[in-house]
Design a protein around this motif. Structure first.
Motif, PDB file in Angstrom:
ATOM      1  N   UNK A 171       0.821  -1.206   0.000  1.00 47.44           N
ATOM      2  CA  UNK A 171       0.000   0.000   0.000  1.00 47.44           C
ATOM      3  C   UNK A 171       0.854   1.255   0.000  1.00 47.44           C
ATOM      4  N   UNK A 172       1.917   1.238   0.805  1.00 48.34           N
ATOM      5  CA  UNK A 172       2.845   2.365   0.820  1.00 48.34           C
ATOM      6  C   UNK A 172       3.509   2.515  -0.540  1.00 48.34           C
ATOM      7  N   UNK A 173       3.923   1.379  -1.105  1.00 47.64           N
ATOM      8  CA  UNK A 173       4.594   1.408  -2.410  1.00 47.64           C
ATOM      9  C   UNK A 173       3.674   1.982  -3.486  1.00 47.64           C
ATOM     10  N   UNK A 174       2.383   1.624  -3.463  1.00 45.52           N
ATOM     11  CA  UNK A 174       1.454   2.135  -4.479  1.00 45.52           C
ATOM     12  C   UNK A 174       1.341   3.653  -4.394  1.00 45.52           C
ATOM     13  N   UNK A 175       1.268   4.201  -3.201  1.00 49.16           N
ATOM     14  CA  UNK A 175       1.160   5.650  -3.058  1.00 49.16           C
ATOM     15  C   UNK A 175       2.390   6.364  -3.616  1.00 49.16           C
ATOM     16  N   UNK A 176       3.562   5.754  -3.427  1.00 52.72           N
ATOM     17  CA  UNK A 176       4.785   6.373  -3.935  1.00 52.72           C
ATOM     18  C   UNK A 176       4.879   6.199  -5.442  1.00 52.72           C
ATOM     19  N   UNK A 177       4.620   4.980  -5.916  1.00 55.20           N
ATOM     20  CA  UNK A 177       4.760   4.692  -7.351  1.00 55.20           C
ATOM     21  C   UNK A 177       3.749   5.458  -8.189  1.00 55.20           C
ATOM     22  N   UNK A 178       2.525   5.621  -7.675  1.00 59.61           N
ATOM     23  CA  UNK A 178       1.495   6.362  -8.413  1.00 59.61           C
ATOM     24  C   UNK A 178       1.660   7.871  -8.251  1.00 59.61           C
ATOM     25  N   UNK A 179       2.639   8.270  -7.432  1.00 58.24           N
ATOM     26  CA  UNK A 179       2.923   9.686  -7.159  1.00 58.24           C
ATOM     27  C   UNK A 179       1.746  10.386  -6.478  1.00 58.24           C
ATOM     28  N   UNK A 180       0.910   9.596  -5.830  1.00 63.49           N
ATOM     29  CA  UNK A 180      -0.121  10.184  -4.977  1.00 63.49           C
ATOM     30  C   UNK A 180       0.551  10.960  -3.851  1.00 63.49           C
ATOM     31  N   UNK A 181       1.578  10.342  -3.260  1.00 68.26           N
ATOM     32  CA  UNK A 181       2.453  11.011  -2.300  1.00 68.26           C
ATOM     33  C   UNK A 181       3.863  10.872  -2.847  1.00 68.26           C
ATOM     34  N   UNK A 182       4.550  11.971  -3.037  1.00 67.02           N
ATOM     35  CA  UNK A 182       5.838  11.953  -3.734  1.00 67.02           C
ATOM     36  C   UNK A 182       7.032  11.927  -2.789  1.00 67.02           C
ATOM     37  N   UNK A 183       6.774  11.825  -1.519  1.00 70.43           N
ATOM     38  CA  UNK A 183       7.830  11.795  -0.518  1.00 70.43           C
ATOM     39  C   UNK A 183       7.716  10.480   0.247  1.00 70.43           C
ATOM     40  N   UNK A 184       8.746   9.648   0.179  1.00 72.00           N
ATOM     41  CA  UNK A 184       8.651   8.312   0.781  1.00 72.00           C
ATOM     42  C   UNK A 184       8.546   8.381   2.309  1.00 72.00           C
ATOM     43  N   UNK A 185       9.195   9.361   2.938  1.00 71.58           N
ATOM     44  CA  UNK A 185       9.091   9.502   4.393  1.00 71.58           C
ATOM     45  C   UNK A 185       7.646   9.790   4.783  1.00 71.58           C
ATOM     46  N   UNK A 186       7.007  10.701   4.056  1.00 73.06           N
ATOM     47  CA  UNK A 186       5.611  11.027   4.338  1.00 73.06           C
ATOM     48  C   UNK A 186       4.719   9.815   4.123  1.00 73.06           C
TER      49      UNK A 186
END
Length: 406
Positions: A264-279
């Protein structure tokens, strides 16, 4: 070089002890080969002048010993390491559970709190639809770097995060009026629970739906002079209402669940929904819950059913621009692009009625994508509206009383 010089040099070199060979195991040879292919190619060509120059310039190179492992690859899976969850305790000093009871339901609001010290301000945050109070965690950490004594209060709205409504089958009321009343209730109950004699000076911060909520609360004026100002992140009336037309399309393309929290975390980063991995590693865990009853491989599902909130969408944003410009207190608007400004806000900005900051490199979640830059703007906004820093001129009557000429 003359024949005599060559003979002299050869006699000196043959008298020196032989250098012991440097031993590498096969793994080290393979590691170093990846980094030094170009150098090896140059050394193989002894007849080239380039090789001679390279050899001459490398006489000071230190050859690593076997136990140094300078070129060893890091151990473990890099993906797993970078997708580890970051707990809320990294950012806040405590969590609060604030209960309210009405005729039909009992709601226990969940909020994260770091108390202000002395006369320092309290930043009160409200997240957008589908998010949680941890959406602001990375931002508040950056705020406290610049204002170490500042306080943070970040709530989970009803139907979001760890806020609970009993009975669970109750129809969820997410109208703007209800969400505004919830925010006021959380602030008041936090004051009572923490034993504050009065409310500290506050900056209200809202993202998307949260921007509409804090604007409505500021316009209502029930917090009085405690509100120094309010900041709205990436939402304006015109573009928000236009975006509602494509909301269902977006929801249909979003995964219904994930096989693990890390995915789930990976999808948010990969889809650029959230562009900061720490966030993402901080905020995404509060968006998902594990459904043990699901037999599919996607047991991690969304805590908030965004599709069920559709009846409230338009009511969130209608009249937002007018309220934003008319409410008392300092006004700050942060956008991911100037194209989001509607006519009313464009005119207001030209008249200097509010501060505007644009971050074109950010996505919709400005505060998660660029927490450091967002914090710099918000802290500066607070300092410009901080009444304790004002030095007022003396009153004329006081000057006359002391015999000073006016």
């Amino acid at each position: 070089m003359s024949d005599l010089q060559r003979a002299f040099a050869k006699s000196r070199l043959t008298g020196l002890p032989a250098m012991p060979p440097v031993m590498f195991d096969e793994a080290e040879e393979e590691e170093q080969a990846d980094h030094f292919d170009l150098e090896l190619q140059q050394q193989d060509d002894d007849s080239s002048s380039a090789s001679s120059a390279s050899s001459a310039s490398s006489t000071g190179t230190i050859i690593p010993s076997q136990n140094q492992k300078l070129f060893a690859r890091p151990q473990g899976s890099p993906n797993k390491r970078t997708l580890d969850q970051i707990p809320w305790t990294t950012y806040f000093e405590r969590e609060l559970f604030l209960e309210s009871t009405s005729e039909s339901i009992t709601i226990t609001h969940h909020a994260y709190l770091t108390s202000p010290v002395g006369t320092a301000p309290l930043f009160v945050t409200h997240h957008g639809a589908g998010s949680s109070g941890l959406s602001f965690a990375a931002l508040t950490a950056e705020i406290r770097k610049r204002l170490p004594s500042a306080g943070i209060l970040s709530l989970d709205a009803r139907g979001h995060g760890s806020t609970q409504v009993i009975p669970e089958q109750a129809i969820l009321d997410l109208s703007l009026e209800t969400l505004g009343a919830d925010l006021l209730s959380v602030i008041d109950k936090t004051k009572s629970k923490m034993g504050w004699k009065e409310l500290p000076p506050m900056i209200l911060i809202g993202h998307s739906l949260g921007g509409a909520v804090v604007t409505d609360v500021a316009k209502g004026g029930k917090l009085g002079i405690a509100v120094l100002g309010y900041a709205v992140l990436d939402v304006v009336e015109g573009s928000a209402i236009d975006a509602l037309q494509s909301m269902q399309t977006y929801l249909s393309t979003r995964p219904v669940g994930f096989p693990s929290m890390e995915s789930g975390i990976e999808w948010h980063i990969r889809s650029r929904t959230i562009r900061n991995s720490i966030s993402a590693r901080t905020s995404v865990p509060a968006l998902l819950r594990r459904d043990e009853e699901m037999r599919s491989s996607r047991q991690w599902t969304w805590r908030t059913d965004l599709a069920a909130t559709q009846p409230f969408w338009e009511g969130w944003f209608v009249g937002l621009s007018k309220k934003f410009l008319e409410a008392r207190g300092g006004k700050l608007l942060l956008l991911a692009g100037t194209d989001r400004l509607d006519k009313e806000l464009t005119i207001g900005q030209m008249q200097g009625k509010y501060a505007l900051q644009v971050f074109p490199e950010a996505g919709h979640f400005i505060h998660e994508d660029l927490p450091e830059k967002t914090a710099m703007v918000i802290v500066d906004f607070y300092k410009r509206n901080d009444r304790s820093a004002l030095v007022l001129p003396p009153k004329v009557s006081d000057m006359l009383r002391t015999g000073k000429k006016v």
